[in-house]
Design a protein around this motif. Structure first.
Motif, mmCIF file in Angstrom:
data_model
loop_
_atom_site.group_PDB
_atom_site.id
_atom_site.type_symbol
_atom_site.label_atom_id
_atom_site.label_comp_id
_atom_site.label_asym_id
_atom_site.label_seq_id
_atom_site.Cartn_x
_atom_site.Cartn_y
_atom_site.Cartn_z
ATOM 1 N N GLN A 55 35.187 -3.209 36.808
ATOM 2 C CA GLN A 55 35.147 -3.176 35.339
ATOM 3 C C GLN A 55 36.568 -3.243 34.778
ATOM 4 O O GLN A 55 36.837 -3.947 33.807
ATOM 5 C CB GLN A 55 34.462 -1.893 34.845
ATOM 6 C CG GLN A 55 32.949 -1.926 34.989
ATOM 7 C CD GLN A 55 32.316 -0.544 34.823
ATOM 8 O OE1 GLN A 55 32.972 0.421 34.447
ATOM 9 N NE2 GLN A 55 31.021 -0.445 35.114
ATOM 10 N N THR A 71 33.107 -10.209 34.342
ATOM 11 C CA THR A 71 32.390 -8.934 34.269
ATOM 12 C C THR A 71 32.418 -8.332 35.665
ATOM 13 O O THR A 71 32.783 -9.009 36.622
ATOM 14 C CB THR A 71 30.905 -9.117 33.877
ATOM 15 O OG1 THR A 71 30.260 -9.863 34.930
ATOM 16 C CG2 THR A 71 30.757 -9.861 32.559
ATOM 17 N N GLU A 72 32.005 -7.091 35.769
ATOM 18 C CA GLU A 72 31.939 -6.481 37.103
ATOM 19 C C GLU A 72 31.008 -7.304 37.997
ATOM 20 O O GLU A 72 31.257 -7.465 39.184
ATOM 21 C CB GLU A 72 31.468 -5.022 37.011
ATOM 22 C CG GLU A 72 30.163 -4.839 36.269
ATOM 23 C CD GLU A 72 29.655 -3.396 36.297
ATOM 24 O OE1 GLU A 72 29.759 -2.757 37.359
ATOM 25 O OE2 GLU A 72 29.133 -2.928 35.278
#
Lengths: 250, 166
Positions: A55, A71-72
Motif C-alpha cells: 500500500q 494498488t496493493e
C-alpha cells in the motif's frame, strides 16, 4: 521521487508475501491441527505485513507518476518474476516439516533484527509498519526456534531431516546480508545485522545439537530479480485468477 | 468549555461503544482500544482506527460495522482512516473488557506488556478462566485467531484460549 526507496519497500513486501504464500501451502496439510493453525497464522501475519508495504509503495508510485494506477493488488498480482525482489530463501519449496520450520527460523531471525532496526527509520511509515510487525515476528522466531530444537534434539530421523534441511537452505542465507544497491541507497546497510543473526543461529543450533555449517558459497540474485526456478510456479498459482479474470473481486 | 462539536463527538463515541468485535462478540471496539480518535470536519465524521494484528481479517468487518452503526444513527458522510503508529497494544484494553473476556472463557492478557521474549519460558503463569488455577500450560503459541494462544489447565483439565499480551 526516490525510486530506490520504492524498490526497497517492494523488496520488503515481496519477502513477506512470498513467505506467506509458501506457508499457506500448508493450510489443511499441517502435521497436527495446532501446527497447521500455527503456520497459517504466521502466513496471515506476513500477508498483513506485505499489504502494508505494498500500500505504501503504491502510494509513492502514484505520487511520482501522478496517476492512481498502482494498488496493493496490482503490485502483488500483476508484476512478473523479474520485478519481484524477494530473497531466494523465501521462495524455496516447503519440503518436509523440517525444511519449512528451518526456513522460517532463518527468515524470522533476519526479520526480527531487521524490523528492530527499521522501527527507528527516518521514514515514518516504514518505522510504523516495522514496529507493529516486530511484535508478531517475535512470536514467529520463538515458535520456529522451538521447532528447530525439538527436531534437532529429537529422534535420529528428525535430526537427520534437520541436517538435510540445513544442507538445502544454508546456501540461501548469505544473500540476506548482502545489500542490493537500493538497500544501500535507501540508507540502511543490512550487512550490519549479519553477526547478530549468526549468533542467534549458533545459540539455537547448539541447543538443537546441530552443527553450524562451514563457510560455503552463497547464492545471490533474488533481491535483484534473478530468481530460482521456483518463483515462476508460485506466481503462476498466485496470480492466475487476476490474470485470467482481470479485476475479479469476491 | 462545552462546545456543540464536543457534544457531537461524545455522542459518536457512545455509538462506537456499541460496535462489537466480530470474532469475540463480548468485546466492543472501545474495550479493545481500536478507536484512536473521532474527528468532525464540517459535516464529515472521521473515525481513526488502528489494527490489532497486521493481518487481522476482522479489521475490514469492524470498519464496515462502524460505518453501519453511524449510518443507522443518521450520519451519512463517514470516513474511516487507519493508522499504524503507535502500534496497538493490549495495554489499551479496558479493565471492563478484561473482565468480560474472562467471563466469556478467554484468559485476558496478563499485565506484563510489550513484545515477549524471543526465547525461553514465560515469566508469568496464565490463570485458568474456569477455576482460577495458575497451574496451566501452553499447548500452542497460536490459536483460532491471531490474538490468541491455546492453553490447558493442569488442575481442572479444561483447554482454554489466552488473549496474548501484545
Amino acid at each position: 521521487m526516490n525510486s530506490s526507496l520504492i524498490d526497497y519497500i517492494q523488496h520488503l513486501a515481496d519477502n513477506a508475501l512470498i513467505m506467506a504464500q509458501r506457508n499457506a501451502e500448508w493450510c489443511g496439510h499441517g502435521p497436527v491441527l495446532e501446527q497447521d493453525i500455527a503456520i497459517t497464522n504466521i502466513s496471515l501475519d506476513l500477508l498483513g505485513q506485505s499489504r502494508n508495504f505494498y500500500q505504501y509503495a503504491a502510494q509513492l508510485i502514484n505520487e511520482s507518476e501522478k496517476s492512481d494506477e498502482a494498488t496493493e493488488d496490482s503490485l502483488a498480482y500483476l508484476r512478473t518474476e523479474r520485478a519481484f525482489k524477494n530473497c531466494f530463501l523465501a521462495e524455496q519449496p516447503n519440503g518436509d516439516w523440517a525444511q519449512t520450520v528451518l526456513r522460517q527460523f532463518f527468515f524470522s531471525a533476519y526479520q526480527f533484527l531487521l524490523y528492530k532496526k527499521l522501527q527507528d527509520n527516518t521514514d515514518e511509515q516504514i518505522a510504523a509498519i516495522a514496529a507493529k510487525a516486530l511484535k508478531e515476528v517475535t512470536y514467529h522466531l520463538r515458535w520456529s526456534s522451538e521447532w528447530v530444537i525439538r527436531l534437532g534434539d529429537g529422534t535420529e530421523e528428525s535430526h537427520q531431516r534437520m541436517l538435510t534441511a540445513i544442507d538445502e537452505l544454508w546456501q540461501y542465507t548469505g544473500e540476506l546480508f548482502m545489500p542490493a544497491a537500493y538497500e544501500l541507497e535507501s540508507g540502511f546497510d543490512v550487512s550490519s545485522l549479519k553477526d547478530d543473526w549468526f549468533n542467534k543461529v549458533v545459540a539455537v543450533f547448539e541447543e538443537a545439537t546441530l552443527p553450524v555449517p562451514e563457510k560455503c558459497f552463497m547464492q545471490t540474485g533474488g533481491k535483484t530479480g534473478i530468481h530460482t526456478e521456483h518463483l515462476g510456479f508460485i506466481l503462476a498459482e498466485m496470480q492466475y485468477l487476476q490474470r485470467t479474470y482481470p479485476n475479479a473481486e469476491w | 468549555m462545552v462546545t456543540s462539536s464536543n457534544i457531537e463527538t461524545k455522542k459518536i463515541w457512545t455509538i462506537l461503544e456499541q460496535v462489537t468485535d466480530p470474532e469475540i462478540p463480548v468485546l466492543t471496539i472501545a474495550d479493545l482500544g481500536i478507536v484512536r480518535d473521532v474527528k468532525i470536519n464540517g459535516d464529515e465524521v472521521e473515525i481513526i482506527i488502528t489494527p490489532t494484528y497486521t493481518g487481522c481479517p476482522a479489521m475490514d468487518m469492524i470498519a464496515m460495522n462502524i460505518k453501519l452503526a453511524l449510518l443507522e444513527n443518521g450520519y451519512s458522510n463517514i470516513k474511516i482512516s487507519s493508522v499504524l503508529a503507535p502500534a496497538w497494544t493490549t495495554d489499551w484494553m479496558t479493565e471492563d473488557g478484561k473482565r468480560k473476556l474472562k467471563e466469556y472463557g478467554i484468559a485476558p492478557p496478563q499485565s506484563e506488556s510489550g513484545p515477549r521474549k524471543w526465547r525461553g519460558p514465560e515469566s508469568f503463569h496464565v490463570q485458568c478462566p474456569q477455576c482460577n488455577s495458575s497451574n496451566t500450560r501452553c499447548i500452542s503459541e497460536f490459536g483460532s485467531t491471531a490474538c490468541k494462544s491455546l492453553y490447558q489447565c493442569n488442575d481442572c483439565k479444561e483447554p482454554f484460549d489466552y488473549f496474548k499480551c501484545h
